[in-house]
Design a protein around this motif. Structure first.
Motif: not given
Length: 84
Positions: A5-6, A11-12, A28-30
């Motif tokens: 998980t971000c 978001a997972t 942080h993620c996309d």
């Protein structure tokens, strides 16, 4: 135990994929919306990082080693070239 998980947006990802985020949480993620960099104040995103980031992907290995060896630390601040 994998971390999927971000921490930024929640978001997972479906499961471990061999990336560093399997072990360390992603800040942080996309999928995260753009965010304001806490260091420089510019906007940053997964696709367009702020000016604090230096890409090493296309840099020759000798230059990468120089960045990390300068003054025995990790200072990668650009320096001015000596004028002839």
């Amino acid at each position: 135990m994998a971390i999927t998980t971000c921490a930024g947006c929640g978001a997972t990802k479906p499961g471990p994929d061999g990336s560093p985020t399997d072990v360390y949480p992603s800040t942080h993620c996309d999928k995260c919306p753009p965010w304001k960099c806490e260091i420089c104040g510019d906007m940053s995103s997964a696709d367009a990082l702020c000016g604090c980031w230096v890409s090493l992907a296309e840099m020759p290995l000798a230059d990468v080693k120089t960045l990390f060896a300068r003054d025995g630390g990790f200072d990668i601040t650009p320096t001015e070239e000596p004028q002839p």
